[in-house]
Design an enzyme around this catalytic site. Structure first.
Site, mmCIF file in Angstrom:
data_model
loop_
_atom_site.group_PDB
_atom_site.id
_atom_site.type_symbol
_atom_site.label_atom_id
_atom_site.label_comp_id
_atom_site.label_asym_id
_atom_site.label_seq_id
_atom_site.Cartn_x
_atom_site.Cartn_y
_atom_site.Cartn_z
ATOM 1 N N LYS A 129 64.257 -49.977 1.326
ATOM 2 C CA LYS A 129 65.378 -49.751 2.247
ATOM 3 C C LYS A 129 66.122 -51.058 2.505
ATOM 4 O O LYS A 129 67.342 -51.128 2.390
ATOM 5 C CB LYS A 129 64.882 -49.165 3.567
ATOM 6 C CG LYS A 129 66.018 -48.764 4.483
ATOM 7 C CD LYS A 129 65.629 -48.755 5.942
ATOM 8 C CE LYS A 129 65.757 -50.132 6.529
ATOM 9 N NZ LYS A 129 65.523 -50.233 7.965
ATOM 10 N N ASP A 147 66.833 -44.742 5.982
ATOM 11 C CA ASP A 147 66.072 -45.058 7.184
ATOM 12 C C ASP A 147 65.794 -43.748 7.909
ATOM 13 O O ASP A 147 66.118 -42.667 7.410
ATOM 14 C CB ASP A 147 66.808 -46.067 8.075
ATOM 15 C CG ASP A 147 67.937 -45.414 8.851
ATOM 16 O OD1 ASP A 147 68.359 -44.305 8.470
ATOM 17 O OD2 ASP A 147 68.380 -46.003 9.853
#
Ligand code: SF4
Length: 223
Positions: A129, A147
């Protein structure tokens, strides 16, 4: 009801429409962390784990005024770094991560933030991420940034199924056109923060309501 298994043309049109509506809601430039260089974004992303971007934005000006680049941060006294970033939580491990990342930048990458996923994810505290945030924002590369907010909204919309963040990223990489990947990541993230809330999504006020699997299911339950 829409799902990612829909015909490719239909899926593409849905994604374009979702993008169009979210741009109308939030504008085309979405940014959460404040930074002035790739190094600052890297450190901000590491610090943002388990806290709010607002909190990170409060400490990073102090941190970067004191330690403006990778060499300075790598050579800093651990106790001083911990004190500055304390309010972001988990400050001992975060201090170790940001100093470890800074040290690795100096030793392996001439002090610069690398571009490749494989290089970025060798930095302490940087997973897929975080690496995707950097690849997208610093290098302008297509990236699906998964996320908690993004994952929740995409699953509710019916665009992805995987519960695991990395698996969801791979699932979406195959269906979201490259030119939409980065902008959609930020827009959907924003939508998850202000409308598609975790506990009580505000479907009545949502511009994506007629495109959403979750809303369709809720409607079916009511009739
Ligand atoms: S309609 Fe509801 S569940 Fe669907 S995206 Fe909007 S807020 Fe989220």
């Amino acid at each position: 009801m829409f799902s990612a298994s829909a015909e490719p043309d239909s899926l593409s049109r849905r994604l374009q429409e979702i993008h169009r509506r979210l741009v109308a809601e939030y504008g085309s430039i979405i940014s959460f962390l404040e930074y002035n260089s790739p190094f600052e974004l890297l450190i901000g992303v590491i610090l943002s784990a388990q806290t709010t971007d607002l909190q990170v934005n409060k400490v990073t000006p102090v941190l970067f005024a004191r330690f403006p680049d990778a060499a300075a941060l790598a050579g800093a006294a651990r106790a001083e770094v911990e004190e500055i970033i304390k309010s972001t939580g988990f400050y001992r491990s975060k201090a170790a991560h940001i100093q470890g990342a800074a040290s690795r930048l100096v030793k392996e990458f001439q002090g610069e933030v690398p571009q490749s996923m494989s290089a970025l994810t060798t930095l302490p505290g940087v997973g897929r991420k975080s690496a995707n945030v950097i690849r997208s924002h610093v290098f302008g590369l297509p990236a699906i940034i998964v996320d908690t907010h993004f994952g929740r909204v995409m699953r509710r919309l019916g665009l992805g199924k995987a519960a695991n963040a990395d698996a969801l990223e791979l699932e979406l990489l195959s269906v979201v056109p490259e030119d939409l990947q980065s902008p959609l990541s930020m827009l959907v993230n924003k939508h998850g923060r202000v409308v598609c809330l975790a506990r009580a999504p505000r479907c009545c006020n949502c511009v994506l309501r007629d495109l959403c699997d979750y809303a369709a299911r809720e409607q079916e339950v009511r009739v």
